[in-house]
Design a protein around this motif. Sequence first.
Motif, short mmCIF file in Angstrom:
data_model
loop_
_atom_site.label_atom_id
_atom_site.label_comp_id
_atom_site.label_asym_id
_atom_site.label_seq_id
_atom_site.Cartn_x
_atom_site.Cartn_y
_atom_site.Cartn_z
N TYR A 43 0.84 -1.19 0.00
CA TYR A 43 0.00 0.00 0.00
C TYR A 43 0.88 1.24 0.00
O TYR A 43 2.06 1.18 0.34
CB TYR A 43 -0.88 0.05 1.26
N GLN A 44 0.28 2.36 -0.36
CA GLN A 44 0.94 3.65 -0.21
C GLN A 44 0.30 4.32 1.00
O GLN A 44 -0.82 3.99 1.37
CB GLN A 44 0.73 4.52 -1.45
N ILE A 45 1.01 5.26 1.59
CA ILE A 45 0.46 5.98 2.73
C ILE A 45 0.11 7.40 2.28
O ILE A 45 0.88 8.05 1.59
CB ILE A 45 1.42 5.95 3.94
N GLN A 46 -1.10 7.81 2.64
CA GLN A 46 -1.60 9.14 2.29
C GLN A 46 -1.88 9.91 3.57
O GLN A 46 -2.49 9.39 4.49
CB GLN A 46 -2.88 8.99 1.47
N LEU A 47 -1.41 11.16 3.61
CA LEU A 47 -1.55 12.01 4.79
C LEU A 47 -2.34 13.25 4.42
O LEU A 47 -2.08 13.88 3.39
CB LEU A 47 -0.17 12.41 5.29
N THR A 48 -3.32 13.60 5.27
CA THR A 48 -4.11 14.81 5.06
C THR A 48 -4.13 15.59 6.37
O THR A 48 -4.49 15.04 7.42
CB THR A 48 -5.56 14.46 4.66
N PRO A 73 -4.36 16.11 -0.02
CA PRO A 73 -3.63 14.98 0.58
C PRO A 73 -2.22 14.86 0.00
O PRO A 73 -1.96 15.25 -1.13
CB PRO A 73 -4.45 13.76 0.20
N ILE A 74 -1.32 14.33 0.82
CA ILE A 74 0.06 14.08 0.40
C ILE A 74 0.20 12.56 0.29
O ILE A 74 -0.02 11.84 1.26
CB ILE A 74 1.04 14.63 1.44
N LEU A 75 0.55 12.09 -0.90
CA LEU A 75 0.67 10.66 -1.15
C LEU A 75 2.15 10.29 -1.23
O LEU A 75 2.87 10.81 -2.08
CB LEU A 75 -0.05 10.28 -2.45
N ALA A 76 2.58 9.41 -0.34
CA ALA A 76 3.97 8.95 -0.36
C ALA A 76 4.12 7.87 -1.42
O ALA A 76 3.18 7.13 -1.70
CB ALA A 76 4.35 8.39 1.00
N PRO A 77 5.30 7.75 -2.01
CA PRO A 77 5.51 6.70 -3.01
C PRO A 77 5.51 5.30 -2.41
O PRO A 77 5.28 4.33 -3.10
CB PRO A 77 6.86 7.04 -3.62
N GLY A 78 5.74 5.19 -1.11
CA GLY A 78 5.80 3.88 -0.46
C GLY A 78 4.84 3.77 0.70
O GLY A 78 3.88 4.53 0.80
#
Length: 159
Positions: free
Chosen positions: A30-35, A79-84
Motif C-alpha cells: 500500500y501507499q500511505i496518504q496524509l491529510t 492529501p500528500i501521497l507517499a511513493p511507499g
Amino acid sequence: MFGEVSSPQYPQPYPENLQEQWDLEVPQGYQIQLTFNHLDIEPSPNCYYDSVSVVSDEKVLGKFCGQNSTDRFHPGEKPILAPGNRLQLLFLTDDSNHESHLGFTAFYQAVDECSSSSVVKDPPCSQICLNTLGSYLCACHHGYTLRPDQRTCACECVH
C-alpha cells in the motif's frame, strides 16, 4: 491501515524548543496518504522558525507552516501521497513564538494503486483495476479485451 497524529498538547498551543518525530507505516503493498485536518504553525519565510516536514525515504515531500490555506507554506486540504508505505513527520519549534499557535492534527491511511486520490481524476484502468503488491493490473468486463497499452479495453463486438 489508518490513524491520526497530532502535535504535542493539541488543541492547546504547542511548546517551544521541540524536536518531535513520528514514524508512520501501513502494510507492504500500500501507499500511505496524509491529510492535514488542521495546521496552525508560526508562519515564517521558508518555515525557518517552526515547521512540520513530511519525509519519505529521506526525501522531503513538504515542509509546512502558517495558519490558513492562503499562506504560502500551508498544505491546505490537499492529501500528500507517499511513493511507499512509510512516512516520517518531523515537528520542529524554536523559542521565538510571540503568539500562541495550536500546531497540527493529521489523518493518515493506506491506499492502493487503484483507489488513491491521485488516480480518481485519471483512473489507471478504463474498466477494472486489480491491486497487486506495490502495483496494479487492468482487466476488462466480459466481451472486451485489453488493448496493448494494458490500460484500456476494446469491445469484441460481433457485427
